[in-house]
Design a protein around this motif. Structure first.
Motif, mmCIF file in Angstrom:
data_model
loop_
_atom_site.group_PDB
_atom_site.id
_atom_site.type_symbol
_atom_site.label_atom_id
_atom_site.label_comp_id
_atom_site.label_asym_id
_atom_site.label_seq_id
_atom_site.Cartn_x
_atom_site.Cartn_y
_atom_site.Cartn_z
ATOM 1 N N GLY A 1 80.471 105.405 59.395
ATOM 2 C CA GLY A 1 80.737 106.775 58.977
ATOM 3 C C GLY A 1 81.858 106.849 57.955
ATOM 4 N N THR B 1 86.496 109.168 62.648
ATOM 5 C CA THR B 1 86.021 108.834 61.302
ATOM 6 C C THR B 1 86.942 109.455 60.252
ATOM 7 O OG1 THR B 1 83.738 108.645 62.051
ATOM 8 C CG2 THR B 1 84.073 109.049 59.703
ATOM 9 N N LYS C 1 80.357 99.540 70.294
ATOM 10 C CA LYS C 1 79.698 100.842 70.382
ATOM 11 C C LYS C 1 80.562 101.935 69.773
ATOM 12 C CE LYS C 1 76.901 99.813 74.424
ATOM 13 N NZ LYS C 1 76.656 100.087 75.835
ATOM 14 N N PRO D 1 79.957 102.634 64.635
ATOM 15 C CA PRO D 1 79.648 103.960 64.074
ATOM 16 C C PRO D 1 80.803 104.539 63.247
ATOM 17 C CG PRO D 1 79.002 103.875 66.379
ATOM 18 C CD PRO D 1 79.777 102.623 66.094
ATOM 19 N N TYR E 1 83.994 111.252 67.779
ATOM 20 C CA TYR E 1 83.580 110.295 66.755
ATOM 21 C C TYR E 1 83.873 110.819 65.351
ATOM 22 C CZ TYR E 1 81.253 106.855 69.732
ATOM 23 O OH TYR E 1 80.987 105.856 70.638
ATOM 24 N N ARG F 1 75.613 110.767 64.476
ATOM 25 C CA ARG F 1 74.166 110.532 64.588
ATOM 26 C C ARG F 1 73.913 109.115 65.112
ATOM 27 N NH1 ARG F 1 70.499 114.216 64.923
ATOM 28 N NH2 ARG F 1 68.976 112.960 63.823
ATOM 29 N N ILE F 2 74.686 108.159 64.629
ATOM 30 C CA ILE F 2 74.529 106.777 65.087
ATOM 31 C C ILE F 2 74.948 106.661 66.549
ATOM 32 C CG2 ILE F 2 75.410 104.420 64.837
ATOM 33 C CD1 ILE F 2 75.659 105.076 61.794
ATOM 34 N N ALA F 3 76.097 107.243 66.881
ATOM 35 C CA ALA F 3 76.606 107.142 68.255
ATOM 36 C C ALA F 3 75.751 107.941 69.226
ATOM 37 C CB ALA F 3 78.057 107.615 68.311
ATOM 38 N N CYS G 1 78.270 109.180 61.531
ATOM 39 C CA CYS G 1 78.866 108.457 62.652
ATOM 40 C C CYS G 1 78.330 108.994 63.974
ATOM 41 C CB CYS G 1 80.383 108.593 62.595
ATOM 42 S SG CYS G 1 81.252 107.880 64.008
#
Length: 137
Positions: A23, A86, A15, A19, A82, A73-75, A71
Motif C-alpha cells: 500500500g 500505510t 500478514k 499489505p 491498515y 483490500r489486500i488485508a 492495503c
C-alpha cells in the motif's frame, strides 16, 4: 510455554507487513504520478506560488488514499488500522527522503502533509475493507 513458534510469528508479521508495504509503495507511486501531472500543468500555466503547497497536499491525500485502499483490500480486515499504518509509513519515508535530499524544517506544512496522509489513508482503508466485491484469498 505456549504454542508460539518463530515461524508462526514470522507468518503473522508478514500478514501485517506485506499489505502495508504494498500500500505504501502504491501510494508513493500514485503521488509521484499526480505530482508529475501537476508539474506539467505548472510548466504550461502561470500558477501562483501560493498554489503549490495545496497541490502537494492534494497529491499526498490522493496517493495515501490509494495506498490505504489497496492495503486494506489486500488485508481484507481492519481497514482503519491498515490504512493508518500505510499513511504513517508513507509519511516517514517521504520525510526521510526529504531530510536526505535537502534540509527542511518541521513546520505547519509538514503537519498538514502528515494530517492529509493519515486521514486520507485511513479513509482509504475503511473504504477498501467495506467496498463491494470482497477480495478472495
Amino acid at each position: 510455554m505456549g504454542n508460539h513458534s518463530p515461524k508462526g510469528d514470522l507468518s503473522s508479521a508478514r500478514k501485517w507487513i506485506l499489505p502495508v508495504l504494498f500500500g505504501t509503495a502504491a501510494g508513493l507511486l500514485g503521488t509521484t504520478v499526480i505530482l508529475t501531472l501537476f508539474a506539467l500543468v505548472l510548466t504550461l500555466q502561470d500558477i501562483p506560488q501560493g498554489a503549490i503547497l495545496p497541490l502537494v497536499i492534494v497529491s499526498v491525500g490522493i496517493g495515501t488514499f490509494l495506498g490505504g485502499y489497496l492495503c486494506a483490500r489486500i488485508a481484507g480486515k481492519k481497514g482503519l488500522l491498515y490504512g493508518f499504518l500505510t499513511g504513517l509509513l508513507y509519511y516517514l519515508i517521504l520525510t526521510g527522503l526529504s531530510l536526505a535530499i535537502m534540509h527542511f524544517s518541521l513546520d505547519a506544512s509538514q503537519a498538514m502533509k502528515l494530517g492529509a496522509a493519515l486521514i486520507a489513508s485511513s479513509f482509504g482503508g475503511i473504504i477498501g475493507v467495506n467496498g463491494k466485491g470482497k477480495r478472495r484469498a
